[in-house]
Design a protein around this motif. Structure first.
Motif, PDB file in Angstrom:
ATOM      1  N   UNK A  15     -41.589  11.643 -18.053  1.00  0.00           N
ATOM      2  CA  UNK A  15     -40.919  10.337 -18.135  1.00  0.00           C
ATOM      3  C   UNK A  15     -39.434  10.528 -18.456  1.00  0.00           C
ATOM      4  N   UNK A  16     -38.595   9.602 -17.973  1.00  0.00           N
ATOM      5  CA  UNK A  16     -37.161   9.723 -18.217  1.00  0.00           C
ATOM      6  C   UNK A  16     -36.864   9.783 -19.725  1.00  0.00           C
ATOM      7  N   UNK A  17     -35.886  10.597 -20.082  1.00  0.00           N
ATOM      8  CA  UNK A  17     -35.420  10.790 -21.463  1.00  0.00           C
ATOM      9  C   UNK A  17     -36.377  11.603 -22.320  1.00  0.00           C
TER      10      UNK A  17
ATOM     11  N   UNK B 261     -41.979  13.897 -25.557  1.00  0.00           N
ATOM     12  CA  UNK B 261     -42.134  12.935 -24.464  1.00  0.00           C
ATOM     13  C   UNK B 261     -41.539  11.582 -24.860  1.00  0.00           C
ATOM     14  N   UNK B 262     -40.904  10.916 -23.931  1.00  0.00           N
ATOM     15  CA  UNK B 262     -40.297   9.608 -24.212  1.00  0.00           C
ATOM     16  C   UNK B 262     -41.182   8.481 -23.703  1.00  0.00           C
ATOM     17  N   UNK B 263     -41.320   7.444 -24.512  1.00  0.00           N
ATOM     18  CA  UNK B 263     -41.998   6.207 -24.095  1.00  0.00           C
ATOM     19  C   UNK B 263     -41.138   5.464 -23.089  1.00  0.00           C
ATOM     20  N   UNK B 264     -41.673   4.367 -22.586  1.00  0.00           N
ATOM     21  CA  UNK B 264     -40.874   3.512 -21.713  1.00  0.00           C
ATOM     22  C   UNK B 264     -39.650   3.029 -22.476  1.00  0.00           C
ATOM     23  N   UNK B 265     -38.497   3.077 -21.813  1.00  0.00           N
ATOM     24  CA  UNK B 265     -37.235   2.865 -22.524  1.00  0.00           C
ATOM     25  C   UNK B 265     -36.846   1.387 -22.586  1.00  0.00           C
TER      26      UNK B 265
ATOM     27  N   UNK C  56     -32.454  16.479 -21.736  1.00  0.00           N
ATOM     28  CA  UNK C  56     -33.190  15.253 -21.447  1.00  0.00           C
ATOM     29  C   UNK C  56     -33.444  15.115 -19.946  1.00  0.00           C
ATOM     30  N   UNK C  57     -34.616  14.618 -19.576  1.00  0.00           N
ATOM     31  CA  UNK C  57     -34.921  14.344 -18.166  1.00  0.00           C
ATOM     32  C   UNK C  57     -34.100  13.123 -17.772  1.00  0.00           C
ATOM     33  N   UNK C  58     -32.946  13.369 -17.139  1.00  0.00           N
ATOM     34  CA  UNK C  58     -31.971  12.308 -16.892  1.00  0.00           C
ATOM     35  C   UNK C  58     -32.440  11.419 -15.750  1.00  0.00           C
TER      36      UNK C  58
END
Length: 597
Positions: free
Chosen positions: A66-68, A106-110, A26-28
């Motif tokens: 994007x993060x996560x 890809x992760x959305x806004x968390x 994961x992009x930490x």
RNA sequence: GGGGGUGUAGCUCAGUCCGGUUAGAGCGCCGGCCUGUCACGCCGGAGGCCGCGGGUUCGAGUCCCGUCACUCCCGCCA
């Protein structure tokens, strides 16, 4: 090269320098310097810093990940220069120079950040449990839970216990908590129940000759939640042994719990075996609780006689009516300001007590509103009984026995906290023994089982026929750690004659017993070994070892206090056709909107 | 079933006691600058049914009533 990874994110060391490797995770966290980006890649095993600059055509893509998001990164392991080593990271002596970059997901806004230690409402954390479980604290708790269970299993097998599975769909048990019910499709109007514990099955396994049983057993109880009580379901280390006395059970359980706690307590002291044994009556008197927290050094004592017929009329009158007075010492509290005592008095009133009287044992005098009304001999009796020294204070609770014990226990806990007497970073165990077999319902006067109806009464059949029921003790015991009840257990009643009598006292006819426990009873009639066991709560053990105040912190997918699973949306309405299958018609409570899902 | 606490931006919270201009901060998000950071930094921006409904008032995030949600506790948990 493997499509996803050649190493984990916790693995790379200077020895790998120069190697072409591939990591996925994961992009930490991203540190974007404009022409240079650091990307921390995280997986279950650790964190690795990856780096890329504008010389690479991939730069723009890495910069905007994007993060996560889950990414796969390929590149060369590079040793960091001395100034750029990160000593706080296991992989901090190297970094990965990115040469290929692929976004797997890809992760959305968390809704909540995984990196960092921000706090979030439990509601949100449960709704996005998969994100919360990625975060350090919860991830570590679940890893600990796994290790604790593995250790328990190993220790039990080493002691000669066999692991079993028992039915999940079983019969409703008439005693105890509310059952979760499962309707039967094949038998209209009949229901299975989820087991509150595999109690009867483990006894049947003893009768079946397996000698030593254990199970990491799921238990289901439809009762309201607490901080240390999961709604719905929880796990027990359920165990049972044949041909044993109470001491044999203690000797089997102690090394397992002691061993597990020493293994995972990170150096915190653990009560050595054998654990202290405290009869329930003594526990109620000295600690004001059936689950004494031995980290608190305060001991309660009975000072009823010092007040009987005294000039302190308030207590003297109530004592004449049968109440007792309990003294709770407050070590070194004599120098505390008046506000200290007033605050505790206010708290006591809020807790439903009349108030909280006290006496201050100063160097040469005894001060306080109660002391003025007591002669020196009475004060001396109180001083001796409560064991206070000059500079201490004593608080008094006067009430009927059971209530006085409970309030005194609350005062003991409160004083322990206020005076900062509760020892930190230690695990203090004890057994609480000699629970009564029965208690009298204070409203109806009816005799009821106070705990497990299958327990063997101390003194056997003779005790049942000769003693007043509330005076009969059972071979029933709890194990307590730091004031948390970890388990209860008992030597079981394996004698049908004693069982009929025990149930008769609680108002069940022989026919009742046969109707409700026919299976068990018939088993007891064909040769049943004497047996007993216990069932320490796994979730509570992990909670204590993780230092968590709440049991939901050590359960991967807990329900909330309303017994709802916010992630999966349980409970939920079902299709009418499926209700027809199981012969159920729903009747909603009046004037109450159903909970939506 | 009962009692306490909380509810304001995607998130964590301030503002509510004592009603008064355009509701703020930090994190996150978007844009710009930045080649050695590791909680990167700097500049700018978007983002609000102040849980919901009703009431009092010239005026309500703020006061009152109700309600819902979460949480802690009591009951309950052989």
């Amino acid at each position: 090269m493997h499509p996803y990874r050649t190493h984990t994110c916790g693995e790379l060391r200077p020895a790998h320098a120069g190697r072409e490797v591939r990591l996925s995770g994961w992009a930490h966290r991203k540190r974007d310097h404009g022409n240079l980006v650091f990307l921390d890649l995280r997986d279950h095993y650790g964190l690795t810093q990856c780096v890329i600059d504008t010389a690479s055509p991939l730069f723009a893509e890495v910069e905007k990940v994007s993060p996560e998001s889950v990414v796969t990164v390929t590149g060369t392991v590079v040793a960091r220069s001395a100034e750029t080593v990160n000593a706080t990271l296991a992989t901090g002596q190297v970094e990965l120079q990115i040469s290929a970059f692929n976004i797997e997901s890809a992760a959305d806004m968390l809704p909540m950040q995984v990196a960092g230690d921000a706090e979030y409402s439990e509601d949100l954390r449960l709704r996005y449990r998969f994100l919360d479980l990625r975060r350090d604290r919860l991830h570590a708790n679940i890893v600990l839970r796994n290790q604790v269970i593995a250790s328990i299993r190993r220790r039990m097998i080493e002691q000669g216990f066999m692991e079993f599975q028992t039915p999940i769909l079983t019969a409703s048990s008439p005693e105890g908590a509310r059952d979760y019910l499962v309707p039967s499709r094949i038998h209209p109007g009949k229901f299975y129940a989820l087991p509150q514990a595999p109690q009867q099955f483990k006894q049947l396994l003893m009768i079946s000759g397996f000698d030593r049983y254990f199970q990491i057993a799921p238990c289901f109880r439809d009762e309201d939640a607490r901080a240390d009580r999961s709604p719905g379901e929880f796990y027990q280390l359920d165990l049972e042994m044949s041909y044993v006395t109470q001491d044999d059970v203690f000797a089997a359980v102690e090394p397992v719990l002691h061993g597990v706690f020493v293994e995972f307590a990170k150096g915190a002291p653990v009560t050595p075996t054998p654990f202290p044994r405290i009869p329930l009556a003594e526990s109620m008197l000295r600690y004001g609780s059936d689950k004494p927290d031995l980290r608190n050094p305060i001991l309660i004592s009975d000072v009823t006689e010092a007040f009987r017929g005294s000039n302190f009329g308030l207590f003297a009158r109530v004592v004449e009516k049968g109440a007792v007075v309990r003294a709770i010492p407050a070590p070194k509290a004599a120098t505390r300001p008046r506000s200290f005592y007033d605050k505790l008095n206010d708290w006591a009133k809020a807790e439903g007590m009349g108030g909280l009287g006290y006496a201050v044992f100063a160097d040469n005098e005894v001060r306080g509103p109660i002391a003025k009304n007591l002669e020196p001999a009475r004060l001396e009796a109180i001083r001796t009984a409560s064991g206070v020294a000059a500079g201490d204070a004593v608080f008094f609770v006067c009430a009927p026995k059971a209530e006085a014990a409970k309030f005194a226990g609350a005062v003991r806990t409160r004083l322990g906290q206020e005076l900062e007497l509760i020892e930190a970073n230690v695990f203090k165990f004890c057994w609480v023994t000699d629970f009564p077999m029965y208690e009298r319902d204070p409203d109806t006067g009816k005799i009821e089982f106070s705990h497990n109806p299958f327990s063997m009464p101390q003194g056997g059949l003779e005790a049942l026929t000769s003693k007043d029921p509330p005076d009969i003790l059972a071979f029933q015991y709890d194990i307590v750690c730091n004031g948390v009840e970890l388990s209860s257990g008992a030597i079981r009643n394996h004698r049908p004659d004693i069982m009929y009598k025990a149930f008769e006292i609680a108002g069940y006819s022989a026919a009742d017993v046969e109707a409700r426990f026919g299976g068990m009873l018939s088993a007891f009639k064909f040769g049943a070994p004497p047996h007993g066991g216990s069932a320490p709560g796994i979730d509570r053990i992990v909670m204590l070892l993780a230092g968590e105040p709440n049991i939901r912190e050590v359960v991967a997918f807990p329900m909330n206090q309303q017994a709802e699973d916010l992630l999966m949306g349980a409970p939920a309405p079902v299709d009418p056709a499926r209700l027809r299958d199981v012969h159920i018609r729903v009747e909603m409570p009046k004037a109450k909107e159903p909970r939506g899902s």
